[in-house]
Design a protein around this motif. Structure first.
Motif, mmCIF file in Angstrom:
data_model
loop_
_atom_site.group_PDB
_atom_site.id
_atom_site.type_symbol
_atom_site.label_atom_id
_atom_site.label_comp_id
_atom_site.label_asym_id
_atom_site.label_seq_id
_atom_site.Cartn_x
_atom_site.Cartn_y
_atom_site.Cartn_z
ATOM 1 N N UNK A 131 -81.641 14.004 -15.375
ATOM 2 C CA UNK A 131 -80.565 13.969 -16.368
ATOM 3 C C UNK A 131 -79.279 14.533 -15.771
ATOM 4 N N UNK A 132 -79.395 15.677 -15.077
ATOM 5 C CA UNK A 132 -78.235 16.321 -14.458
ATOM 6 C C UNK A 132 -77.662 15.455 -13.340
ATOM 7 N N UNK A 133 -78.521 14.855 -12.521
ATOM 8 C CA UNK A 133 -78.063 14.166 -11.310
ATOM 9 C C UNK A 133 -77.693 12.699 -11.579
ATOM 10 N N UNK A 134 -78.506 12.010 -12.372
ATOM 11 C CA UNK A 134 -78.285 10.573 -12.601
ATOM 12 C C UNK A 134 -77.831 10.246 -14.028
ATOM 13 N N UNK A 135 -77.860 11.245 -14.921
ATOM 14 C CA UNK A 135 -77.610 10.937 -16.327
ATOM 15 C C UNK A 135 -78.755 10.196 -16.986
ATOM 16 N N UNK A 136 -79.948 10.281 -16.413
ATOM 17 C CA UNK A 136 -81.121 9.608 -16.976
ATOM 18 C C UNK A 136 -82.037 10.664 -17.605
ATOM 19 N N UNK A 137 -82.191 10.635 -18.935
ATOM 20 C CA UNK A 137 -82.999 11.668 -19.602
ATOM 21 C C UNK A 137 -84.495 11.485 -19.333
ATOM 22 N N UNK A 138 -85.270 12.551 -19.532
ATOM 23 C CA UNK A 138 -86.714 12.509 -19.215
ATOM 24 C C UNK A 138 -87.445 11.322 -19.822
ATOM 25 N N UNK A 139 -87.048 10.946 -21.067
ATOM 26 C CA UNK A 139 -87.785 9.859 -21.741
ATOM 27 C C UNK A 139 -87.464 8.504 -21.139
ATOM 28 N N UNK A 140 -86.523 8.445 -20.176
ATOM 29 C CA UNK A 140 -86.227 7.190 -19.497
ATOM 30 C C UNK A 140 -86.652 7.232 -18.022
ATOM 31 N N UNK A 141 -87.602 8.106 -17.720
ATOM 32 C CA UNK A 141 -88.151 8.187 -16.370
ATOM 33 C C UNK A 141 -89.599 7.722 -16.408
ATOM 34 N N UNK A 142 -89.928 6.745 -15.579
ATOM 35 C CA UNK A 142 -91.291 6.241 -15.444
ATOM 36 C C UNK A 142 -91.718 6.537 -14.007
ATOM 37 N N UNK A 143 -92.912 7.092 -13.827
ATOM 38 C CA UNK A 143 -93.358 7.411 -12.481
ATOM 39 C C UNK A 143 -94.862 7.567 -12.417
ATOM 40 N N UNK A 144 -95.348 7.964 -11.250
ATOM 41 C CA UNK A 144 -96.778 8.206 -11.095
ATOM 42 C C UNK A 144 -97.130 9.535 -11.759
ATOM 43 N N UNK A 145 -98.386 9.660 -12.162
ATOM 44 C CA UNK A 145 -98.740 10.864 -12.916
ATOM 45 C C UNK A 145 -100.172 11.303 -12.689
ATOM 46 N N UNK A 146 -100.398 12.581 -12.911
ATOM 47 C CA UNK A 146 -101.743 13.142 -12.976
ATOM 48 C C UNK A 146 -102.152 13.245 -14.444
ATOM 49 N N UNK A 147 -103.459 13.320 -14.675
ATOM 50 C CA UNK A 147 -103.911 13.527 -16.039
ATOM 51 C C UNK A 147 -103.549 14.935 -16.494
ATOM 52 N N UNK A 148 -103.287 15.070 -17.798
ATOM 53 C CA UNK A 148 -103.036 16.393 -18.353
ATOM 54 C C UNK A 148 -104.013 16.651 -19.495
ATOM 55 N N UNK A 149 -104.230 17.941 -19.776
ATOM 56 C CA UNK A 149 -105.182 18.312 -20.816
ATOM 57 C C UNK A 149 -104.583 19.390 -21.706
ATOM 58 N N UNK A 150 -104.695 19.156 -23.015
ATOM 59 C CA UNK A 150 -104.131 20.074 -24.000
ATOM 60 C C UNK A 150 -105.025 21.300 -24.145
ATOM 61 N N UNK A 151 -104.435 22.494 -24.034
ATOM 62 C CA UNK A 151 -105.195 23.737 -24.222
ATOM 63 C C UNK A 151 -104.377 24.721 -25.035
ATOM 64 N N UNK A 152 -105.036 25.437 -25.931
ATOM 65 C CA UNK A 152 -104.340 26.459 -26.712
ATOM 66 C C UNK A 152 -104.535 27.811 -26.020
#
Lengths: 331, 331
Positions: free
Chosen positions: B201-222
């Motif tokens: 967002x700071x460098x390109x003006x592209x907000x997080x919700x407009x970034x598509x990329x490779x990813x690892x799985x995530x797991x919700x924990x309290x």
């Protein structure tokens, strides 16, 4: 000279007024006319006032104004079955001539006989088998067309209304009110992402890129007419319960400041929005209490209602809080 | 009376001029000053003119103006290694005291000895092992902080510049020009989605919700401090080659009308944008031809260059088309 100054000054004042009007008069009068006065309406108005007022300790910059909405039971009705299940059943019936083997194979045979109780006696596995058969094996473009055709004509078995007429007018107003105040509104639903996207922009004003949902895997293939993405009979992601924060992170990459749900499947999304977070947050559950105008039920929402009370989330009482349910049935 | 009319008229004219100025003067003069005149600059300007002119057969409504950009080699440099690999190597070195076993275990031992050739002799598997060790096992919030700290201070081994200073000025202008013309700009990169989001967002003006990329799985924990998403050592999605149209469909749900890449990993994204589609489309490859100001190489881009020629995609010649490469080294 003086005359010119006056003219220029008047022009400037009018220009500034015009600019201000574009900003502040976006919501003339009551922005939530279908909400009755009471603590829930007040909570919404207070929250938006706090996070949008520059200098407020709760001020949230526009790019971080993320609001997430469950769909089934929160933006539209979900009884007697999730509306997507009606789509699946209609698809199975339409596809049956190409699948003579379904006449004797469960859960298909029961569906084709009109015996839903029999069809769903196989539990989640039966529903998954129907969902896979009805919703995979075609391209994403062909699937979108199937959804568009169905949603334009299929009617709810009890109300006779189009399914898209069974959206909640108060929630449409809430979506619009938040957007008028700089929020980006997202749908985060356990329903199929590609089942929702063909109509969410038209019905809710939520564009495809702001819809998060469950999905099947897709595969890129080049055909003589150009590339397609084929829908494979393999679940890619289940956007429900613990999956909702995972889906929010994957698609949005920011934590919401406001979230709206109605059932146990929304608990983690509301936790992710509020628990341990600094600053004003709004978490709200739609409680279905209106058997006369919609439905009244607690099943599948008991844990959410309990946690809402414990954590201070707002609980909307449809009967008391909403003076209108559906857009087409105005008071 | 006449005077009042004149004043009011002047005010109205000025107000309208102001409103128009906000729309049309967003790009005063040349919107792409770092692009030299030539067929590629003309192609961009012509394309934008065609798709934004109401009544044009190529007109595209604002919500459908989707433009996707590869990152490595398209928006910023990618030599001598993908910049994310420098991050991974720095993380491995920083974490080494907590992992005495790495001193004798490859590929870690070679990294810690500074022997990159040895480390990467294990091929993709070695890189995956390093990536998993450096980038999983922590919460998404902690990982974002690690990225932020690193990107603020780490420097390129050859130029001594911050990595975020090695973005391409002509592409920053292109991003801004498209956005000023109603486009939503997305990054669609083989790089890690959570590696990019903290600074796009700071460098390109592209907000997080407009970034598509490779990813690892995530797991919700309290946790006692609230919920977290833990990054698991399991790849969720590879956003490269055939994965790019899949990622575009999953995150955006619409086909782009313009796409920008530089390597064989971008072929399918450019196909998805152009092949078999009606109306004006823009597909562009950045060809690295400038050994003096940046790098000159074809490796890993040969198939893309060949297909670009066959399909009529534009090929940007960095040396000839760009009069500036990096923002900090203006002409």
């Amino acid at each position: 000279m003086l005359k010119l100054h006056r003219t220029a000054l008047t022009a400037l004042v009018l220009a500034l007024l015009l600019a201000c009007a574009q900003l502040s008069l976006a919501q003339p009068g009551d922005p939530l006319p279908s909400w009755n006065d009471g603590p829930n309406k007040t909570a919404i108005l207070d929250f938006v006032h706090k996070v949008t007022r520059e200098g407020s300790p709760d001020f949230v910059p526009v790019p971080e104004r993320i609001a997430t909405f469950d769909n089934d039971g929160t933006l539209w009705a979900e009884k007697p079955l999730y509306f997507q299940v009606f789509f699946i059943l209609d698809r199975v019936k339409a596809m049956a001539p190409q699948h003579p083997e379904w006449q004797t194979r469960e859960p298909f045979a029961s569906v084709l006989k009109g015996d839903l109780k029999g069809a769903f006696s196989g539990g989640d596995q039966a529903l998954v088998a129907l969902a896979l058969a009805a919703q995979t094996g075609m391209s994403t473009a062909d699937f979108a067309r199937e959804v568009q055709d169905w949603i334009a004509t299929a009617r709810h078995p009890q109300t006779g209304m189009l399914f898209t007429e069974m959206v909640y007018q108060p929630m449409l107003e809430l979506l619009g009110y938040l957007r008028a105040n700089g929020f980006k509104t997202f749908i985060v639903s356990g329903g199929g992402i590609e089942f929702m996207r063909p109509w969410t922009e038209r019905v809710y004003g939520v564009p495809p890129e702001q819809v998060v949902g469950s999905s099947f895997q897709t595969q890129y293939e080049m055909t003589p007419d150009g590339p397609v993405l084929m829908r494979l009979p393999k679940i890619a992601f289940v956007d429900d319960r613990e999956g909702k924060p995972v889906g929010i992170n994957a698609h949005i990459g920011r934590r919401p400041v406001a979230a709206f749900g109605n059932s146990d499947g929304d608990i983690q999304m509301l936790e992710w929005t509020t628990v341990g977070q600094k600053g004003a947050r709004l978490a709200m559950l739609v409680h279905h209490t209106d058997a006369a105008r919609e439905y009244a039920y607690d099943k599948g929402t008991e844990k959410a209602l309990k946690e809402a009370t414990a954590r201070g989330w707002n609980i909307v009482d449809m009967k008391d809080d909403w003076n209108v349910i559906y857009p087409s049935v105005k008071k």
